[in-house]
Design a protein around this motif. Structure first.
Motif, PDB file in Angstrom:
ATOM      1  N   ILE A  42       0.840  -1.198   0.000  1.00 58.34           N
ATOM      2  CA  ILE A  42       0.000   0.000   0.000  1.00 58.34           C
ATOM      3  C   ILE A  42       0.875   1.248   0.000  1.00 58.34           C
ATOM      4  O   ILE A  42       0.602   2.210  -0.707  1.00 58.34           O
ATOM      5  CB  ILE A  42      -0.953  -0.019   1.209  1.00 58.34           C
ATOM      6  CG1 ILE A  42      -1.972  -1.132   1.032  1.00 58.34           C
ATOM      7  CG2 ILE A  42      -1.632   1.321   1.407  1.00 58.34           C
ATOM      8  CD1 ILE A  42      -2.776  -1.436   2.251  1.00 58.34           C
ATOM      9  N   CYS A  43       1.920   1.212   0.782  1.00 60.15           N
ATOM     10  CA  CYS A  43       2.823   2.357   0.924  1.00 60.15           C
ATOM     11  C   CYS A  43       3.440   2.751  -0.418  1.00 60.15           C
ATOM     12  O   CYS A  43       3.659   3.925  -0.682  1.00 60.15           O
ATOM     13  CB  CYS A  43       3.909   2.023   1.939  1.00 60.15           C
ATOM     14  SG  CYS A  43       4.952   3.394   2.431  1.00 60.15           S
ATOM     15  N   SER A  44       3.691   1.786  -1.272  1.00 63.62           N
ATOM     16  CA  SER A  44       4.308   2.080  -2.561  1.00 63.62           C
ATOM     17  C   SER A  44       3.303   2.621  -3.584  1.00 63.62           C
ATOM     18  O   SER A  44       3.702   3.181  -4.603  1.00 63.62           O
ATOM     19  CB  SER A  44       4.988   0.832  -3.122  1.00 63.62           C
ATOM     20  OG  SER A  44       4.033  -0.143  -3.467  1.00 63.62           O
ATOM     21  N   GLN A  45       1.999   2.467  -3.326  1.00 67.13           N
ATOM     22  CA  GLN A  45       0.984   2.876  -4.294  1.00 67.13           C
ATOM     23  C   GLN A  45       0.158   4.085  -3.871  1.00 67.13           C
ATOM     24  O   GLN A  45      -0.367   4.798  -4.717  1.00 67.13           O
ATOM     25  CB  GLN A  45       0.031   1.721  -4.556  1.00 67.13           C
ATOM     26  CG  GLN A  45       0.691   0.541  -5.200  1.00 67.13           C
ATOM     27  CD  GLN A  45      -0.280  -0.605  -5.400  1.00 67.13           C
ATOM     28  OE1 GLN A  45      -1.451  -0.513  -5.053  1.00 67.13           O
ATOM     29  NE2 GLN A  45       0.203  -1.691  -5.958  1.00 67.13           N
ATOM     30  N   PHE A  46      -0.020   4.288  -2.577  1.00 60.20           N
ATOM     31  CA  PHE A  46      -0.882   5.346  -2.068  1.00 60.20           C
ATOM     32  C   PHE A  46      -0.192   6.073  -0.927  1.00 60.20           C
ATOM     33  O   PHE A  46       0.757   5.564  -0.344  1.00 60.20           O
ATOM     34  CB  PHE A  46      -2.192   4.755  -1.493  1.00 60.20           C
ATOM     35  CG  PHE A  46      -2.991   3.970  -2.464  1.00 60.20           C
ATOM     36  CD1 PHE A  46      -3.872   4.598  -3.332  1.00 60.20           C
ATOM     37  CD2 PHE A  46      -2.874   2.592  -2.527  1.00 60.20           C
ATOM     38  CE1 PHE A  46      -4.626   3.860  -4.231  1.00 60.20           C
ATOM     39  CE2 PHE A  46      -3.629   1.844  -3.416  1.00 60.20           C
ATOM     40  CZ  PHE A  46      -4.501   2.485  -4.277  1.00 60.20           C
ATOM     41  N   ILE A  47      -0.705   7.245  -0.604  1.00 59.47           N
ATOM     42  CA  ILE A  47      -0.338   7.815   0.674  1.00 59.47           C
ATOM     43  C   ILE A  47      -1.402   7.348   1.656  1.00 59.47           C
ATOM     44  O   ILE A  47      -2.574   7.201   1.307  1.00 59.47           O
ATOM     45  CB  ILE A  47      -0.185   9.347   0.631  1.00 59.47           C
ATOM     46  CG1 ILE A  47      -1.436  10.029   0.138  1.00 59.47           C
ATOM     47  CG2 ILE A  47       1.008   9.735  -0.219  1.00 59.47           C
ATOM     48  CD1 ILE A  47      -1.362  11.539   0.244  1.00 59.47           C
ATOM     49  N   TYR A  48      -0.976   7.045   2.866  1.00 59.91           N
ATOM     50  CA  TYR A  48      -1.903   6.480   3.833  1.00 59.91           C
ATOM     51  C   TYR A  48      -1.412   6.751   5.244  1.00 59.91           C
ATOM     52  O   TYR A  48      -0.282   7.183   5.470  1.00 59.91           O
ATOM     53  CB  TYR A  48      -2.061   4.967   3.611  1.00 59.91           C
ATOM     54  CG  TYR A  48      -0.993   4.138   4.265  1.00 59.91           C
ATOM     55  CD1 TYR A  48      -1.247   3.481   5.464  1.00 59.91           C
ATOM     56  CD2 TYR A  48       0.283   4.040   3.724  1.00 59.91           C
ATOM     57  CE1 TYR A  48      -0.249   2.740   6.085  1.00 59.91           C
ATOM     58  CE2 TYR A  48       1.267   3.310   4.321  1.00 59.91           C
ATOM     59  CZ  TYR A  48       1.000   2.652   5.508  1.00 59.91           C
ATOM     60  OH  TYR A  48       1.990   1.941   6.136  1.00 59.91           O
ATOM     61  N   ALA A  49      -2.299   6.490   6.183  1.00 59.90           N
ATOM     62  CA  ALA A  49      -1.962   6.538   7.598  1.00 59.90           C
ATOM     63  C   ALA A  49      -2.810   5.494   8.303  1.00 59.90           C
ATOM     64  O   ALA A  49      -3.856   5.069   7.789  1.00 59.90           O
ATOM     65  CB  ALA A  49      -2.242   7.915   8.179  1.00 59.90           C
ATOM     66  N   LEU A  50      -2.348   5.074   9.457  1.00 52.38           N
ATOM     67  CA  LEU A  50      -3.163   4.220  10.313  1.00 52.38           C
ATOM     68  C   LEU A  50      -3.860   5.127  11.314  1.00 52.38           C
ATOM     69  O   LEU A  50      -3.215   5.940  11.983  1.00 52.38           O
ATOM     70  CB  LEU A  50      -2.309   3.192  11.052  1.00 52.38           C
ATOM     71  CG  LEU A  50      -1.627   2.129  10.206  1.00 52.38           C
ATOM     72  CD1 LEU A  50      -0.839   1.178  11.098  1.00 52.38           C
ATOM     73  CD2 LEU A  50      -2.637   1.352   9.372  1.00 52.38           C
ATOM     74  N   VAL A  51      -5.171   4.998  11.382  1.00 54.53           N
ATOM     75  CA  VAL A  51      -5.977   5.793  12.305  1.00 54.53           C
ATOM     76  C   VAL A  51      -6.551   4.832  13.327  1.00 54.53           C
ATOM     77  O   VAL A  51      -7.417   4.021  13.004  1.00 54.53           O
ATOM     78  CB  VAL A  51      -7.100   6.539  11.555  1.00 54.53           C
ATOM     79  CG1 VAL A  51      -7.946   7.353  12.520  1.00 54.53           C
ATOM     80  CG2 VAL A  51      -6.514   7.417  10.457  1.00 54.53           C
TER      81      VAL A  51
END
Length: 76
Positions: A42-51
């Motif tokens: 996921i990190c390589s395809q999108f920006i994200y965070a864990l909430v």
């Protein structure tokens, strides 16, 4: 207890830094960065965070901020 927003340092470099900085200014959130959150695909395809342990993804930093607040509104 404030919601916990976790970022991977590699994802910050890939575009999430702006979202991190905006969220970090909110005194009602605990925003932290880690070396790796073990979501490399996921990190390589999108920006994200864990909430609070749940992934929230987006295509842009502002969209990530919006999606995080939306997620918090729906779950709190």
């Amino acid at each position: 207890m404030n919601p916990l927003i976790e970022f991977c340092v590699n994802n910050l470099v890939n575009g999430a830094q702006e979202a991190f900085e905006k969220l970090e200014k909110d005194p009602d959130l605990d925003v932290v960065e880690y070396g790796c959150l073990s979501n490399c695909g996921i990190c390589s395809q999108f920006i994200y965070a864990l909430v609070d342990g749940e992934r929230v993804m987006a295509d842009t930093p502002q969209e990530l901020v919006d999606n995080i607040y939306k997620h918090l509104d729906e779950t709190l």
